[in-house]
Every structure is written in structure tokens, then in C-alpha cells.
Design a protein around this motif. Sequence first.
Motif, PDB file in Angstrom:
ATOM      1  N   GLU A  20     -16.174  -7.831 -27.543  1.00 43.61           N
ATOM      2  CA  GLU A  20     -15.274  -8.827 -26.860  1.00 43.61           C
ATOM      3  C   GLU A  20     -15.967  -9.821 -26.377  1.00 43.61           C
ATOM      4  O   GLU A  20     -15.432 -11.098 -26.134  1.00 43.61           O
ATOM      5  N   THR A  21     -17.335 -10.026 -26.245  1.00 40.86           N
ATOM      6  CA  THR A  21     -18.223 -10.972 -25.904  1.00 40.86           C
ATOM      7  C   THR A  21     -18.080 -12.207 -26.561  1.00 40.86           C
ATOM      8  O   THR A  21     -18.205 -12.168 -27.678  1.00 40.86           O
ATOM      9  N   LEU A  22     -18.006 -13.467 -25.997  1.00 40.01           N
ATOM     10  CA  LEU A  22     -17.812 -14.695 -26.779  1.00 40.01           C
ATOM     11  C   LEU A  22     -19.149 -15.078 -27.522  1.00 40.01           C
ATOM     12  O   LEU A  22     -20.343 -14.562 -26.704  1.00 40.01           O
ATOM     13  N   VAL A  23     -19.095 -15.399 -28.489  1.00 43.37           N
ATOM     14  CA  VAL A  23     -20.434 -15.711 -29.068  1.00 43.37           C
ATOM     15  C   VAL A  23     -21.331 -16.722 -28.474  1.00 43.37           C
ATOM     16  O   VAL A  23     -22.421 -16.598 -28.368  1.00 43.37           O
ATOM     17  N   GLU A  24     -20.633 -17.658 -27.656  1.00 41.44           N
ATOM     18  CA  GLU A  24     -21.310 -18.625 -26.871  1.00 41.44           C
ATOM     19  C   GLU A  24     -22.216 -18.043 -25.964  1.00 41.44           C
ATOM     20  O   GLU A  24     -23.252 -18.228 -25.620  1.00 41.44           O
ATOM     21  N   GLU A  25     -21.582 -16.671 -25.299  1.00 42.97           N
ATOM     22  CA  GLU A  25     -22.258 -16.102 -24.423  1.00 42.97           C
ATOM     23  C   GLU A  25     -23.239 -14.973 -24.728  1.00 42.97           C
ATOM     24  O   GLU A  25     -24.512 -14.724 -24.350  1.00 42.97           O
ATOM     25  N   ALA A  26     -23.200 -14.410 -26.122  1.00 42.06           N
ATOM     26  CA  ALA A  26     -24.129 -14.066 -26.803  1.00 42.06           C
ATOM     27  C   ALA A  26     -25.373 -14.748 -27.018  1.00 42.06           C
ATOM     28  O   ALA A  26     -26.562 -14.440 -26.893  1.00 42.06           O
ATOM     29  N   ALA A  27     -25.155 -16.036 -27.548  1.00 42.78           N
ATOM     30  CA  ALA A  27     -26.199 -17.030 -27.797  1.00 42.78           C
ATOM     31  C   ALA A  27     -27.210 -17.311 -26.646  1.00 42.78           C
ATOM     32  O   ALA A  27     -28.192 -17.329 -26.782  1.00 42.78           O
ATOM     33  N   GLN A  28     -26.420 -17.428 -25.634  1.00 40.56           N
ATOM     34  CA  GLN A  28     -26.931 -17.822 -24.257  1.00 40.56           C
ATOM     35  C   GLN A  28     -27.945 -16.628 -24.032  1.00 40.56           C
ATOM     36  O   GLN A  28     -28.955 -16.889 -23.456  1.00 40.56           O
ATOM     37  N   ILE A  50     -24.651  -5.212 -34.451  1.00 41.89           N
ATOM     38  CA  ILE A  50     -25.730  -6.163 -34.123  1.00 41.89           C
ATOM     39  C   ILE A  50     -25.460  -7.782 -34.509  1.00 41.89           C
ATOM     40  O   ILE A  50     -24.693  -7.991 -35.467  1.00 41.89           O
ATOM     41  N   LEU A  51     -25.752  -8.621 -33.779  1.00 40.54           N
ATOM     42  CA  LEU A  51     -25.755  -9.914 -34.057  1.00 40.54           C
ATOM     43  C   LEU A  51     -26.824 -10.546 -33.892  1.00 40.54           C
ATOM     44  O   LEU A  51     -27.634 -10.478 -32.791  1.00 40.54           O
ATOM     45  N   THR A  52     -27.478 -11.347 -34.810  1.00 41.19           N
ATOM     46  CA  THR A  52     -28.610 -11.871 -35.197  1.00 41.19           C
ATOM     47  C   THR A  52     -28.599 -13.486 -35.193  1.00 41.19           C
ATOM     48  O   THR A  52     -27.558 -14.165 -35.384  1.00 41.19           O
ATOM     49  N   THR A  53     -29.773 -14.087 -35.085  1.00 37.51           N
ATOM     50  CA  THR A  53     -29.938 -15.620 -35.272  1.00 37.51           C
ATOM     51  C   THR A  53     -29.368 -15.873 -36.643  1.00 37.51           C
ATOM     52  O   THR A  53     -28.699 -16.915 -36.913  1.00 37.51           O
ATOM     53  N   THR A  54     -29.369 -14.937 -37.551  1.00 38.00           N
ATOM     54  CA  THR A  54     -28.838 -15.389 -38.943  1.00 38.00           C
ATOM     55  C   THR A  54     -27.428 -15.331 -38.745  1.00 38.00           C
ATOM     56  O   THR A  54     -27.089 -16.208 -39.607  1.00 38.00           O
ATOM     57  N   ASP A  55     -26.844 -14.558 -38.123  1.00 39.74           N
ATOM     58  CA  ASP A  55     -25.505 -14.702 -37.910  1.00 39.74           C
ATOM     59  C   ASP A  55     -24.852 -16.075 -37.417  1.00 39.74           C
ATOM     60  O   ASP A  55     -23.934 -16.506 -37.802  1.00 39.74           O
ATOM     61  N   PHE A  56     -25.945 -16.442 -36.548  1.00 38.83           N
ATOM     62  CA  PHE A  56     -25.254 -17.777 -36.085  1.00 38.83           C
ATOM     63  C   PHE A  56     -25.617 -19.078 -37.009  1.00 38.83           C
ATOM     64  O   PHE A  56     -24.692 -19.959 -36.820  1.00 38.83           O
ATOM     65  N   VAL A  57     -26.234 -18.679 -37.882  1.00 39.44           N
ATOM     66  CA  VAL A  57     -26.307 -19.884 -39.157  1.00 39.44           C
ATOM     67  C   VAL A  57     -25.029 -19.954 -39.855  1.00 39.44           C
ATOM     68  O   VAL A  57     -24.352 -20.948 -39.915  1.00 39.44           O
ATOM     69  N   GLU A  58     -24.495 -18.915 -40.072  1.00 40.37           N
ATOM     70  CA  GLU A  58     -22.992 -18.564 -40.656  1.00 40.37           C
ATOM     71  C   GLU A  58     -22.034 -18.943 -39.636  1.00 40.37           C
ATOM     72  O   GLU A  58     -21.189 -19.781 -40.212  1.00 40.37           O
ATOM     73  N   ILE A  59     -22.109 -18.970 -38.615  1.00 40.61           N
ATOM     74  CA  ILE A  59     -21.255 -19.272 -37.600  1.00 40.61           C
ATOM     75  C   ILE A  59     -21.152 -20.699 -37.592  1.00 40.61           C
ATOM     76  O   ILE A  59     -20.056 -21.554 -37.554  1.00 40.61           O
ATOM     77  N   VAL A  60     -22.217 -21.496 -37.338  1.00 38.67           N
ATOM     78  CA  VAL A  60     -22.388 -22.988 -37.465  1.00 38.67           C
ATOM     79  C   VAL A  60     -22.062 -23.564 -38.942  1.00 38.67           C
ATOM     80  O   VAL A  60     -21.185 -24.534 -38.623  1.00 38.67           O
ATOM     81  N   ALA A  61     -22.361 -22.968 -39.771  1.00 42.30           N
ATOM     82  CA  ALA A  61     -21.923 -23.566 -41.086  1.00 42.30           C
ATOM     83  C   ALA A  61     -20.339 -23.528 -41.289  1.00 42.30           C
ATOM     84  O   ALA A  61     -19.890 -24.394 -42.114  1.00 42.30           O
ATOM     85  N   GLU A  62     -19.900 -22.359 -40.680  1.00 42.55           N
ATOM     86  CA  GLU A  62     -18.215 -22.259 -41.022  1.00 42.55           C
ATOM     87  C   GLU A  62     -17.442 -23.022 -39.973  1.00 42.55           C
ATOM     88  O   GLU A  62     -16.209 -22.877 -40.190  1.00 42.55           O
ATOM     89  N   ARG A  63     -18.237 -23.720 -39.091  1.00 35.68           N
ATOM     90  CA  ARG A  63     -17.266 -24.291 -37.734  1.00 35.68           C
ATOM     91  C   ARG A  63     -16.615 -25.407 -38.275  1.00 35.68           C
ATOM     92  O   ARG A  63     -16.854 -26.154 -38.905  1.00 35.68           O
ATOM     93  N   GLN A  64     -15.195 -25.201 -37.620  1.00 34.58           N
ATOM     94  CA  GLN A  64     -14.341 -26.265 -38.122  1.00 34.58           C
ATOM     95  C   GLN A  64     -13.730 -26.892 -36.559  1.00 34.58           C
ATOM     96  O   GLN A  64     -13.362 -26.154 -35.797  1.00 34.58           O
ATOM     97  N   PRO A  65     -13.786 -28.148 -36.401  1.00 35.49           N
ATOM     98  CA  PRO A  65     -14.154 -29.371 -37.253  1.00 35.49           C
ATOM     99  C   PRO A  65     -15.665 -29.223 -37.165  1.00 35.49           C
ATOM    100  O   PRO A  65     -16.184 -28.683 -36.252  1.00 35.49           O
ATOM    101  N   LYS A  66     -16.146 -29.817 -38.252  1.00 36.21           N
ATOM    102  CA  LYS A  66     -17.626 -29.765 -38.485  1.00 36.21           C
ATOM    103  C   LYS A  66     -18.433 -30.784 -37.340  1.00 36.21           C
ATOM    104  O   LYS A  66     -17.829 -31.722 -37.021  1.00 36.21           O
ATOM    105  N   ASP A  67     -19.384 -30.131 -36.857  1.00 31.63           N
ATOM    106  CA  ASP A  67     -20.288 -30.785 -35.945  1.00 31.63           C
ATOM    107  C   ASP A  67     -21.145 -31.753 -36.573  1.00 31.63           C
ATOM    108  O   ASP A  67     -21.492 -31.659 -37.626  1.00 31.63           O
TER     109      ASP A  67
END
Length: 140
Positions: A20-28, A50-67
Amino acid sequence: MEDVLVGRLMSTTLQTVTPETLVEEAAQKMLSNDVGSVIVTDDENHLEGILTTTDFVEIVAERQPKDETPVSAYMTADVSTASIQDSIREVSDRMVEGGFHHMPVVDETEGVIGMISTTDLTGYLSDVQTPSPSQTDSAQ
């Protein structure tokens, strides 16, 4: 080289989160603890994922709206590099000391000519090792 067991090399200081941890908290947590992954566990410390730095690449790539932040805002500018003449031991020592997983290989005249990664080093180590007795037995 002697057969080294995982228990001798593994890290025992783990960074964990719940599903249930938010991805932002996991990243921090990953940034604060300088780790490339967090282990996802339930309330009884059983592995959920497991949540890895590679998973964060996917999170950013799929982010809507695009940063629309340019890469330069986050990239590492002071990059440690290798040359084709560097020894594997020297490069792997520098990667371990710096906490790098990738190191660009550069040539003075041609610029960037390649990349060496921890995966490359692991593959090399695996190839230069003689098979363990259990691997030899199972191959027969």
C-alpha cells in the motif's frame, strides 16, 4: 577462486515497504538510503514483491499527463568513465566504490564507444569460474 556462498556476500540491511506504500514514498526511501530497490513485504515480513529503479523508468514513461522536465534536470553530469584499456578489476572496484551499475566506455578521439555494466561483470565472473560439482554432475 574459492566457492563463496551467498550468505557471505548478501546485504542484510533491507529497505522494505508494504504493497500500500505510495510510489513517491518508496522512491524517497530508495534515494535516502542509496539503494536500487525496496522489498515489498506483508505485515509478517513475507515477500510480496520488489520495486526497482527499472520499475520507476516504466512509471515515468507511462505517466499521464506527460511531464515536460528535460533530462538535464536529473542527469548525473560528473560521470565516471572507463577506457578499453582499463582492467576489469579496476573498473569493478570503481563501480563498487561509487555505487554505479553502468559505466560509459570512452575513447579520446571517438567519444563514447560502449558501456560496461554490473551485468557484464557478473557474466564475466560466471564464465571464468569453473562449474560447481553440482553443475558438473547435472550436466552428465
